[in-house]
Design an enzyme around this catalytic site. Structure first.
Site, PDB file in Angstrom:
ATOM      1  N   GLU A 199      -4.525   2.242   2.863  1.00  0.00           N
ATOM      2  CA  GLU A 199      -3.436   2.634   3.756  1.00  0.00           C
ATOM      3  C   GLU A 199      -3.495   4.098   4.193  1.00  0.00           C
ATOM      4  OE1 GLU A 199       0.286   1.421   2.032  1.00  0.00           O
ATOM      5  OE2 GLU A 199      -0.210  -0.684   2.226  1.00  0.00           O
ATOM      6  N   GLU A 389      -2.572  -7.035   0.138  1.00  0.00           N
ATOM      7  CA  GLU A 389      -1.234  -6.882  -0.464  1.00  0.00           C
ATOM      8  C   GLU A 389      -0.222  -7.670   0.348  1.00  0.00           C
ATOM      9  OE1 GLU A 389       0.293  -2.882  -1.070  1.00  0.00           O
ATOM     10  OE2 GLU A 389      -1.668  -2.197  -1.737  1.00  0.00           O
TER      11      GLU A 389
HETATM   12  C1  GBH Z   1       2.116  -0.483  -0.222  1.00  0.00           C
HETATM   13  O1  GBH Z   1       2.596   0.408   0.740  1.00  0.00           O
HETATM   14  C2  GBH Z   1       1.305   0.301  -1.212  1.00  0.00           C
HETATM   15  O2  GBH Z   1      -0.077   0.100  -1.008  1.00  0.00           O
HETATM   16  C3  GBH Z   1       1.659   0.030  -2.649  1.00  0.00           C
HETATM   17  O3  GBH Z   1       1.117   1.024  -3.446  1.00  0.00           O
HETATM   18  C4  GBH Z   1       3.150  -0.087  -2.777  1.00  0.00           C
HETATM   19  O4  GBH Z   1       3.571  -0.197  -4.102  1.00  0.00           O
HETATM   20  C5  GBH Z   1       3.592  -1.303  -1.999  1.00  0.00           C
HETATM   21  O5  GBH Z   1       3.189  -1.204  -0.655  1.00  0.00           O
HETATM   22  C6  GBH Z   1       5.081  -1.534  -2.020  1.00  0.00           C
HETATM   23  O6  GBH Z   1       5.743  -0.487  -1.393  1.00  0.00           O
HETATM   24  O7  GBH Z   1      11.404   4.156   1.996  1.00  0.00           O
HETATM   25  O8  GBH Z   1      11.952   3.601   4.282  1.00  0.00           O
HETATM   26  O9  GBH Z   1      10.814   5.648   3.797  1.00  0.00           O
HETATM   27  C7  GBH Z   1       3.353  -0.143   1.788  1.00  0.00           C
HETATM   28  C8  GBH Z   1       3.665   0.915   2.826  1.00  0.00           C
HETATM   29  C9  GBH Z   1       4.799   3.008   3.064  1.00  0.00           C
HETATM   30  C10 GBH Z   1       6.029   1.022   2.807  1.00  0.00           C
HETATM   31  C11 GBH Z   1       6.035   3.809   2.690  1.00  0.00           C
HETATM   32  C12 GBH Z   1       7.260   1.817   2.428  1.00  0.00           C
HETATM   33  C13 GBH Z   1       8.439   3.880   2.729  1.00  0.00           C
HETATM   34  C14 GBH Z   1       9.522   3.421   3.640  1.00  0.00           C
HETATM   35  N1  GBH Z   1       4.828   1.711   2.441  1.00  0.00           N
HETATM   36  N2  GBH Z   1       7.231   3.097   3.076  1.00  0.00           N
HETATM   37  S1  GBH Z   1      11.015   4.285   3.420  1.00  0.00           S
END
Ligand code: GBH
Length: 483
Positions: A199, A389
């Site tokens: 990512e 994922e």
């Molecule tokens: C994945 O990211 C990751 O690869 C993994 O490590 C993680 O545990 C999993 O998803 C679950 O989250 O809180 O509204 O600001 C997914 C992409 C990027 C989604 C950050 C959530 C924060 C949104 N993520 N995002 S917010």
């Protein structure tokens, strides 16, 4: 004379009644009778689970591991929920054998894990820490002894803190390639599937532009574009290094959370709009990696802030890959319009349903369109695709009897796997699915407040308990169809 029981009579009446509704002929479903196996996956489909090093390992200072930017960030007051850190996490560093048994009990054939760069190179480059590499050797051996094939991500955001400037520095991309080369040279006889990075947007934009992830900076557009360039360059140099250090038959890819656009309606014009949106929306990352060049529209849009590219960079970035991993959780919706780019993103109404994490909007068709858009656009560049994922957080409660009835997670998974089945049955080369996640773990800025596991972890005792979703997934794997 044929005797009909009351029960059979009742069934045939119900079946007849089901054949028409308001005068419209319906497919005749013999209610209550066995149906052809629904939602069966192709033979040989690979079922797995995914995790990441900093989220599960703990053992942050054990056996010579150096600090990563996430150690520094999580120990900085105010950066994570409740000040949570990955110091202990699930302690998989010590309990990995237990975790392999969980995998075995589920019946998975594949497991996606990542490696902590600073376990192997405590400062990111230079001196090797043999004990760090030994740990991964033990994990891999344990997996193989249990007939589980490891798929390893070289980097899932835990940048060694010793690398000056982190991703602001081009040297980090080079150090990453050296790390990839070293590790695969030593593990490449046992591990055949490698992913470079996880990512791009999360360790570039979220770390250096939005500041919600490590290292927590808020830089301007020129710097951010250069950081993005270093990230995709690291991937490209990583692919080259892995190929140069592994025997034939090794498969190299990456795991990318491509932004998924679903057509607002499944008509030709909106399907085309979603395809264009996929290209444009993923411009600096997946689109550039798969095209081997930055889209002209991106360069024009960024103007003087566009990244500085050196000779040979684009060739490395565009290195052919053997498979693409996509992490898919949420949809966006695109519609056709008359603008020059030919599409527009639909705003999301506040009433759009979401799961326990507010960002996990529930639109299961995203997993179908994610696969389809990417494969339709980049066909021959994507010989195989994996869902690396997919999963959700849930407000899990462990009952005194030791149950977690996470019916919302089961609902989420069932619907996504139904949509993924659609992609597989239309012939898209979907080879496998890695559920995020095997265990509740350190959910980055959300700390331990958001549980994504199909096994519940008591973070005090580290006890693992299968949730209802684990039982459901086990059943789905055993029958190779959505249960
Ligand atoms: C994945 O990211 C990751 O690869 C993994 O490590 C993680 O545990 C999993 O998803 C679950 O989250 O809180 O509204 O600001 C997914 C992409 C990027 C989604 C950050 C959530 C924060 C949104 N993520 N995002 S917010």
């Amino acid at each position: 004379m044929k005797v009909i029981t009351r029960r059979q009579f009742g069934k045939s009446v119900a079946a007849a009644a089901a054949a028409t509704y308001a005068g419209i002929a319906l497919p005749r479903l013999a209610l209550g009778e066995p149906q052809p196996a629904p939602l069966e996956y192709p033979k040989g489909f690979l079922w797995g689970c995914a995790t990441a090093s900093y989220q599960i390992e703990g053992g942050a200072k054990d056996d010579g591991r150096g600090p990563s930017l996430w150690d520094v960030f999580s120990h900085t007051p105010g950066k994570t929920h409740n000040g949570d850190t990955g110091d202990v996490a699930d302690d998989s560093y010590h309990l990995y054998k237990r975790d392999v048994q969980l995998l075995k009990n589920l019946g998975v054939s594949v497991y996606r894990m990542s490696m902590s760069w600073s376990r192997v190179f405590p400062t990111g480059k230079g001196e090797v820490n043999q004990k760090g590499l030994d740990y991964y050797n033990r994990v891999v051996d344990e997996l193989l002894a249990n007939n589980i094939t490891p798929y390893i991500t070289m980097f899932h955001w835990d940048t060694p803190a010793g690398l000056q400037g982190g991703w602001q520095s081009r040297d980090t991309s080079k150090a990453f390639a050296d790390y990839c080369g070293y590790v695969t040279k030593h593990l490449g006889d046992k591990v055949k599937h490698w992913m470079t990075t996880n990512e791009f947007i999360c360790f570039t934009d979220l770390g250096y532009k939005e500041g919600q992830f490590a290292p927590g900076l808020k830089l301007g557009p020129a710097q951010v574009n250069q950081i993005r360039h270093h990230a995709i360059l690291a991937h490209g140099l990583g692919v080259e290094a892995i190929r140069a250090n592994t025997p034939g038959g090794t498969q190299v890819g990456l795991a990318e959370n491509a932004i998924v656009y679903c057509p607002v309606m499944e008509t030709a014009e909106h399907i085309e709009a979603a395809r264009k949106a996929t290209r444009d929306g993923n411009a600096p990352f997946l689109t550039t990696v798969l095209d081997g060049k930055y889209p002209q529209s991106y360069l024009e849009h960024e103007g003087a802030n566009a990244p500085k590219v050196e000779e040979g960079d684009m060739k490395a970035i565009g290195s052919p890959i053997d498979f693409l991993g996509v992490n898919i959780y949420v949809p966006l919706y695109a519609r056709a319009d008359n603008s020059p780019k030919g599409w527009a993103e639909e705003p999301m109404p506040s009433s759009f349903p979401h799961m326990f994490s507010p960002w996990i909007n529930l639109g299961p068709e995203c997993i179908y369109w994610g696969v389809r858009n990417v494969c339709d656009i980049w066909k021959e560049k994507v010989p195989a695709i994996y869902i690396t994922e997919n999963g959700t957080s849930s407000d899990d409660v462990l009952t005194p009897e030791g149950h977690v009835e996470d019916v919302d997670r089961v609902m989420y998974l069932r619907n996504h796997l139904t949509q993924l089945h659609r992609a597989a049955s239309e012939g898209y080369p979907v080879k496998g699915y890695f559920l995020w996640s095997l265990l509740d773990n350190f959910e980055w800025a959300d700390g331990y407040s958001k549980r994504f596991g199909i096994h519940y972890v008591d973070f005090k005792t580290l006890k693992r308990t299968p949730k209802l979703s684990a039982e459901w997934y086990k059943q789905t794997i055993a029958s190779n169809r959505v249960e």
